[in-house]
Design a protein around this motif. Structure first.
Motif, PDB file in Angstrom:
ATOM      1  N   TYR B 138       0.799  -1.218   0.000  1.00 52.19           N
ATOM      2  CA  TYR B 138       0.000   0.000   0.000  1.00 52.19           C
ATOM      3  C   TYR B 138       0.829   1.264   0.000  1.00 52.19           C
ATOM      4  O   TYR B 138       0.610   2.169   0.795  1.00 52.19           O
ATOM      5  CB  TYR B 138      -0.964   0.010   1.205  1.00 52.19           C
ATOM      6  N   ARG B 216      -5.160  -0.460  -7.511  1.00 52.62           N
ATOM      7  CA  ARG B 216      -6.236  -0.800  -6.585  1.00 52.62           C
ATOM      8  C   ARG B 216      -5.773  -1.850  -5.585  1.00 52.62           C
ATOM      9  O   ARG B 216      -5.947  -1.715  -4.388  1.00 52.62           O
ATOM     10  CB  ARG B 216      -7.434  -1.313  -7.392  1.00 52.62           C
ATOM     11  N   LEU B 217      -5.118  -2.912  -6.096  1.00 53.93           N
ATOM     12  CA  LEU B 217      -4.751  -4.021  -5.211  1.00 53.93           C
ATOM     13  C   LEU B 217      -3.536  -3.689  -4.361  1.00 53.93           C
ATOM     14  O   LEU B 217      -3.547  -3.891  -3.154  1.00 53.93           O
ATOM     15  CB  LEU B 217      -4.472  -5.278  -6.032  1.00 53.93           C
ATOM     16  N   GLY B 220      -3.969  -0.240  -2.301  1.00 52.90           N
ATOM     17  CA  GLY B 220      -4.985  -0.206  -1.261  1.00 52.90           C
ATOM     18  C   GLY B 220      -6.052   0.847  -1.461  1.00 52.90           C
ATOM     19  O   GLY B 220      -6.624   1.348  -0.512  1.00 52.90           O
ATOM     20  N   GLY B 221      -6.337   1.197  -2.705  1.00 56.24           N
ATOM     21  CA  GLY B 221      -7.422   2.138  -2.962  1.00 56.24           C
ATOM     22  C   GLY B 221      -7.086   3.569  -2.624  1.00 56.24           C
ATOM     23  O   GLY B 221      -7.923   4.444  -2.735  1.00 56.24           O
ATOM     24  N   GLN B 222      -5.850   3.834  -2.178  1.00 61.61           N
ATOM     25  CA  GLN B 222      -5.541   5.221  -1.860  1.00 61.61           C
ATOM     26  C   GLN B 222      -4.681   5.856  -2.928  1.00 61.61           C
ATOM     27  O   GLN B 222      -4.314   7.013  -2.808  1.00 61.61           O
ATOM     28  CB  GLN B 222      -4.886   5.332  -0.494  1.00 61.61           C
ATOM     29  N   THR B 224      -5.232   6.910  -6.326  1.00 54.23           N
ATOM     30  CA  THR B 224      -6.097   7.115  -7.467  1.00 54.23           C
ATOM     31  C   THR B 224      -5.224   7.484  -8.651  1.00 54.23           C
ATOM     32  O   THR B 224      -4.619   8.543  -8.672  1.00 54.23           O
ATOM     33  CB  THR B 224      -7.106   8.226  -7.184  1.00 54.23           C
ATOM     34  N   LEU B 229      -9.589   6.609 -11.870  1.00 56.32           N
ATOM     35  CA  LEU B 229     -10.513   7.727 -12.021  1.00 56.32           C
ATOM     36  C   LEU B 229     -11.549   7.390 -13.098  1.00 56.32           C
ATOM     37  O   LEU B 229     -12.750   7.599 -12.922  1.00 56.32           O
ATOM     38  CB  LEU B 229      -9.721   8.975 -12.404  1.00 56.32           C
TER      39      LEU B 229
END
Lengths: 346, 274
Positions: B138, B216-217, B220-222, B224, B229
């Motif tokens: 992440y 994403r993986l 960790g979704g932070q 972008t 987007l």
């Protein structure tokens, strides 16, 4: 002659490309769209066998994902299982079929507490499937004292040990609660404060996840996570070091219910499926398997005592006193989108 | 005559899967939904120039550029090594290079998740020799690592194929004229391999700049990125108009990039997988 044959071959090729997938079906197929990890899948096979209906099972991660896909059309779902505020929105936009309750006799098992709720006041469109809360799942070995407030998610002590939920309504909602506002706030000032708080929290967050949260918490990868109550029950069962708490500021109380979208070709079969899910045995197996709280009176009686008496899965009135149900926010939702994009791209 | 008929299925294919979607993309990007109906507007593009989105674009380009440079630094020596004449079992080596690509891309990325976790394999091994657990997952490092790992073969193969096509007599001539190995490399091999390098760069940079699965993986979704987007606009927000506008801007950027490399490749004999 040879040339003519070649032309025909090419035309056939073109047509066959178009024709792929238009095959005839003699077996009725039901397209079911549900949350990820939200059913005991053996139940689906049992339904297929019993009624000779094929089920195409598909899953989504958040209400918003589901809504966008269904709204865009072309997906042909016959069964959806969204949450309260999303059901209200879909009813308002004329996206749902009215149910014929005479085809769903097992509806009588649903606890009257879960009928006539605000999102579907006359029980015309939906049959409750599960309910629960949002709270904090924490690892007792990694968190020194039992968290009581959402503020623990902003505690620098737990930097990079916090998992937030990658779902805009939930994450912004609990932030509003932490700040002492309603999680249905439309006040731009309050929303701005929530945005700032989330941006401030971002360096402490390990990741924004939804379904992965279970694996991570069970493995002890993080100390604190925002989760739905059923996921908490599942995780605690797998790792006894974990515990769940509904913070004192209050939280979100939610209901997921089964609905049939407009445009279905198989309304009767879809109602059969809803009725099947409300059979005592099936409702019991689903509740037992996924860990969420069932609105089914008979199924709850069958569940083991330690689950139904646990305040995680079946919270008491006093736990829910400060909890709110999401309401559809209409055009303000765009603002939520913007806030969430801004937080995540910060 | 025969030839034109044979082309029809392909023309048909291109119309259905390239021309029509492109038309839709352009239509969506220049329209805006309002309560009174759909109107033509440049608002979507204007919105893209807001600082928050430009920041996302800058981050995507930076991460992709870093990954491309890493791939080049790792991939060029590998290609050089694979193409050297006295290497035994050359085909096996090339096969081993490509082998991971036979496996599903998602699975390979998921595998990194379990390797990099705080209680994952790498940290467990580090713990054995007394190093405290590191935050490997992440962050930028994890995202770049995922990109480099997944796209490295796209860098190695084009360079390898150009290098192994170099006429060996040129190298011998350089050596006969007294050039040392370094000089031979700089004056003969390197310039001749540049077309391969160029196609390698495009083939790594393009998927890296648009990826959304890796960020994403492993992010960790932070993180972008531009791909996230676009995905978000289509799947979560439902703003197809803005999503289309970003996609078009992205295609424009890639097109400009391609323009540079293809101009270069025209001068030399192109190499690679295109």
């Amino acid at each position: 002659m040879k040339k003519g044959f070649f032309r025909i071959l090419m035309v056939v090729l073109c047509i066959s490309v178009l024709a792929v997938g238009c095959g005839k079906k003699n077996q009725v197929e039901l397209n079911v769209y549900n949350w990820g990890d939200y059913i005991d899948e053996s139940v689906l096979q049992e339904f297929e066998k019993k009624y000779n209906i094929k089920i195409n099972y598909d899953t989504f991660t958040t209400n918003e994902d589901m809504y966008v896909k269904v709204k865009a059309g072309g997906s042909h779902y016959d069964i959806l299982i969204p949450s309260d505020y999303m059901i209200k929105r879909m009813i308002d936009e004329g996206m749902l079929e009215k149910l014929d309750m005479s085809n769903i006799p097992n509806y009588k098992y649903i606890d009257s507490k879960f009928k006539n709720l605000e999102y579907d006041p006359n029980n015309e469109y939906s049959v409750p499937y599960m309910w629960g809360t949002v709270g904090i799942l924490y690892n007792k070995k990694m968190v020194s004292e039992k968290p009581t407030s959402w503020k623990v998610l902003w505690d620098k002590k737990y930097a990079k040990q916090i998992l937030m939920m990658d779902s805009q309504r939930d994450s912004i909602g609990i932030t509003l609660k932490m700040l002492g506002y309603s999680l249905n706030s439309k006040n731009p000032d309050e929303l701005e404060q929530a945005k700032q708080a989330l941006i401030e929290q971002k360096p402490l967050v390990l990741a924004y996840v939804v379904d992965e949260v279970k694996d991570k918490m069970i493995a002890g990868e993080a100390a604190l996570a925002v989760v739905w109550s059923g996921d908490a029950v599942y995780c605690i069962r797998e790792n006894p070091d974990l515990d769940y708490v509904i913070p004192e500021e209050g939280s979100n109380l939610w209901f997921d219910a089964i609905v049939i979208p407009k445009g279905t070709q198989h309304k009767k079969e879809a109602e059969m499926f809803i009725n099947f899910l409300c059979e005592t045995d099936i409702a019991y197996r689903n509740a037992d398997y996924i860990g969420y709280s069932s609105p089914h009176t008979e199924a709850v009686k069958r569940l083991p005592k330690e689950i139904t008496s646990s305040r995680h899965a079946y919270p008491q009135e006093e736990d829910l006193k400060k909890c709110e149900v999401f309401v559809d926010l209409g055009s303000i939702l765009k603002e939520f989108d913007r806030i969430w994009t801004e937080v995540k791209s910060h | 005559m025969k030839k034109t008929w044979a082309a029809y299925p392909y023309i048909f294919w291109i119309i259905i899967f390239t021309i029509v979607p492109m038309g839709l993309l352009i239509y969506f990007s220049i329209t805006v939904k309002t309560p009174t109906g759909t109107i033509i507007s440049m608002d979507n593009f204007r919105r893209f120039t807001e600082p928050i989105y430009l920041k996302v674009l800058a981050r995507s380009l930076t991460l992709a550029a870093i990954s491309t440079v890493c791939c080049l630094l790792l991939g060029y020596p590998a290609a050089l090594f694979l193409s050297s004449r006295d290497l035994r079992h050359k085909n096996t080596m090339v096969l081993l290079m490509v082998l991971p690509m036979w496996m599903n891309f998602l699975l390979r990325t998921y595998a990194w998740l379990t390797l990099l976790e705080r209680k994952g394999l790498i940290n467990t091994l580090l713990g054995k020799i007394g190093i405290p657990p590191l935050n490997l997952l992440y962050n930028d490092f994890a995202v770049v690592l995922g990109m480099v790992y997944n796209f490295l073969p796209f860098m190695v193969l084009p360079i390898y194929s150009v290098l192994s096509k170099i006429d060996h007599s040129l190298i011998e001539a350089a050596e006969d004229l007294g050039a040392d190995p370094l000089r031979t490399f700089l004056k003969v091999r390197l310039p001749l391999s540049l077309p391969g390098v160029m196609s390698g760069i495009t083939m790594v940079f393009m998927p890296a700049v648009t990826t959304f699965v890796i960020s994403r993986l492993l992010g960790g979704g932070q993180y972008t990125l531009i791909g996230n987007l676009i995905e978000q606009q289509f799947l979560t927000v439902g703003d197809w108009n803005f999503g289309s506008a970003i996609s078009l801007m992205m295609m424009l950027i890639i097109l400009i990039g391609m323009g540079f490399t293809s101009r270069y490749e025209k001068e030399q004999e192109g190499g690679g997988l295109w």
